[in-house]
Design an enzyme around this catalytic site. Structure first.
Site, short mmCIF file in Angstrom:
data_model
loop_
_atom_site.label_atom_id
_atom_site.label_comp_id
_atom_site.label_asym_id
_atom_site.label_seq_id
_atom_site.Cartn_x
_atom_site.Cartn_y
_atom_site.Cartn_z
CD1 TRP A 66 -18.39 13.51 11.43
CD2 TRP A 66 -18.12 11.40 10.09
NE1 TRP A 66 -17.40 12.55 11.97
CE2 TRP A 66 -17.78 11.23 11.62
CE3 TRP A 66 -18.26 10.59 9.00
CZ2 TRP A 66 -17.16 10.26 11.55
CZ3 TRP A 66 -17.60 9.50 9.03
CH2 TRP A 66 -17.38 9.33 9.84
CB THR B 166 -0.92 0.23 1.37
OG1 THR B 166 0.13 -0.15 2.13
CG2 THR B 166 -1.71 -1.15 1.15
CD GLU C 172 -5.17 -2.47 1.42
OE1 GLU C 172 -5.50 -1.81 0.59
OE2 GLU C 172 -4.79 -2.09 2.59
CE LYS D 20 -14.48 12.91 13.08
NZ LYS D 20 -13.03 12.20 12.61
#
Ligand code: AMP
Length: 541
Positions: A443, A184, A329, A438
């Site tokens: 959000w 990654t 992944e 936030k």
């Protein structure tokens, strides 16, 4: 009672066997690193992969050994994958765009024993090879005539390969054996090693070739612009030979003009790449007034596909855009946005709104969104939370056991993305968990704001980050790179956004910059941007 069917192991080598036997003459066309266009076919790729496997065995390479590649998409890189797989070893793609320190760290973590590298990357290897004690051999993907002066002990691929013949049988393997590795990008913390198996690669290819995914067949002329070193090359090294599709490999040149030349000259019908590549191509087409007469479908993923890209492809060039989401992944295909009976009638704004979303899972991927307490959230197309997936081509752990907190006991992998899912199962990414703003406990999706901002004709690129605010904790700051030769103002941009988002989502300020920092895989580097604006004082603060 057990089924009485054969236990035919799902091995990657069976893919190239099938292609060579049933589609042997089908071309693999590459722009070589040396320059000229090179043409081969699946039969020859397999023959040379057998030769390569035998040569690797002479080198002492065997089951489970990690063999690195640092290479562009060419026929030689493809041969390397199959040759490495054929001797039971594990192909490990290195991303040359990472910092040399990171590459050295990754090679040591994987314990790479050999590396196949393109000419382009010799300077990188000169810097890091002495720091990787496990590395026993460096093979440069060229012939003796093109081998440059170097401080390293290297051999030219063609000479090295010629020391073996193709009289070889793929070594016996288990379908659960490791086949490939890809790290990654490590934008936070150390990179993590994802390990694909033969089985996961084959099942992923079955997923990828479906009409509601890449829609590949032997009639396809497919050009993976996405490098083999990005997220398992989106599986294209397996899905194309699996169906006998013609492959066109762009080598080291991914600028608009070079990509356009191959798309047109090689009559490419299918392609896949990240949005930045397509932005370059579209700019080139706009400048030259070119067309894309054969291109039917492009899969765009790796980052949110800007609406302007989708609109330009579909309305100006007649190319179907399939917006896709995935991760290293997930092998990497996770979701794809294709038409369904409920949405197939859409045109214009409605169509492009839909294509902003990342789409639906194919069979083989399960998906849900949860809150922080792992409670599943409703599929209402609004409520966003942590995106989790599981399936036979999804990681169950990282190499060496790091990052185990991302995997739960029921097999769900927490992607680190924030998303919502609607009643039709269409998912939309709203943020990375660590990037979401936030504001007063609510959000705000930075990706939604960015998508809107790049819809302005004078905006070349936009990024939204949260900046500290005394009352609301964080408020959005819009960072903008203006299109060359334009001069859009803060006020004009804010006016453009007004009414398109909830009032409390509106950026508190806009900062104009020359450049936005990117990661090695072309994603906006939000962490670097947050550092850059760490002391920024919003006018509302
Ligand atoms: P990588 O493993 O380097 O391919 O990065 C995977 C990450 O890229 C995902 O977790 C997402 O955050 C992001 N990503 C991939 N595709 C998309 C997309 N279509 N829209 C938004 N983000 C995406």
């Amino acid at each position: 009672m057990l089924g009485l069917m054969q236990d035919w192991p799902l091995l990657c080598t069976k893919v190239i066997d099938h292609a060579a036997e049933n589609h042997g003459g089908r071309e693999v066309v590459s722009r070589s690193v040396e320059g000229p266009i090179h043409r081969t076919n699946y039969r020859t790729v397999r023959t040379r992969a057998l030769q390569l496997a035998k040569r690797l065995e002479m080198e002492g390479v065997g089951r489970g050994d990690r063999i690195a590649t640092m290479a562009w998409n060419t026929w030689r890189h493809l041969e390397c994958w199959y040759g490495i797989l054929g001797v039971g070893a594990v192909y490990h793609t290195l991303n040359p765009r990472l910092f040399p320190d990171q590459i050295a760290w990754i090679m040591n973590d994987a314990q790479d024993r050999m590396v196949f590298a393109d000419l382009t990357f010799l300077p990188i290897l000169e810097a890091i090879a002495p720091r990787v004690p496990s590395l026993k051999r460096i093979v440069v993907l060229t012939d003796a005539a093109h081998l440059p002066q170097t401080t390293l002990d290297v051999v030219a691929y063609e000479d090295w390969l010629a020391e073996a013949d193709e009289d070889f049988r793929w070594v016996a393997m288990d379908e659960r054996d490791a086949a490939g590795m890809c790290y990654t990008s490590g934008t936070t913390g150390s990179p993590k090693g994802v390990v694909y198996s033969h089985r996961s690669n084959i099942l992923h290819s079955f997923i990828a070739i479906q009409p509601d995914a890449m829609n590949l067949s032997s009639m396809s002329r497919a050009m993976p612009v996405v490098p083999l070193f990005h997220a398992n090359g989106w599986g294209i090294a397996f899905s194309c030979p699996m169906v006998g599709a013609t492959m066109i490999l762009p080598g080291p040149k991914m600028d608009g003009a070079s990509i356009c030349e191959l798309l047109v000259g090689e009559r490419v019908t299918f392609s896949a790449a990240v949005p930045t590549v397509w932005l370059m191509l579209l700019q080139h087409l706009e400048k030259t007034g070119g067309a894309l007469p054969d291109l039917g479908r492009v899969v765009i993923g790796g980052a949110a596909c800007p609406r302007v890209v989708t609109e330009a492809f579909e309305t100006r060039y007649g190319v179907e855009v399939v917006h896709a989401w995935g991760m290293t992944e997930t092998s990497p295909l996770g979701t794809l946005n294709t038409a369904k009976p409920e949405t197939g009638h859409q045109t214009g704004a409605e169509l492009f709104d839909r294509k902003q979303k990342q789409g639906q899972v194919p069979f083989g991927v399960e998906m849900k969104v949860t809150d922080d307490e792992n409670r599943e959230l409703p599929r209402d197309g609004r409520t966003f939370g942590r995106l989790k997936v599981r399936g036979p081509a999804v990681s169950s752990a990282y190499h060496g056991g790091s990052g185990q907190e991302a995997f739960d006991a029921e097999g769900w992998f927490d992607t680190g993305d924030v998303a919502h899912i609607d009643a039709n199962g269409t998912m939309q990414i709203t943020d990375r968990a660590k990037d979401v703003i936030k504001s007063g406990g609510e959000w705000i999706s930075t990706i939604d704001l960015e998508n809107l901002a790049v819809g302005h004709p004078d905006v070349q690129e936009a990024a939204v980050i949260g900046v500290a605010h005394p009352k609301w904790d964080e408020r959005p700051l819009l960072v903008v790179v203006r299109r060359e030769g334009t001069d859009v103002s803060r006020e004009a941009l804010l006016e453009f956004l007004a009414g398109k988002v909830a009032k409390w989502w509106m950026p508190d300020d806009i900062a104009f910059v020359e450049e936005i920092p990117h990661t090695a895989t072309g994603k906006i580097q939000k962490m670097a941007l947050r550092q850059q604006f760490a002391d920024y004082r919003l006018p509302t603060a």
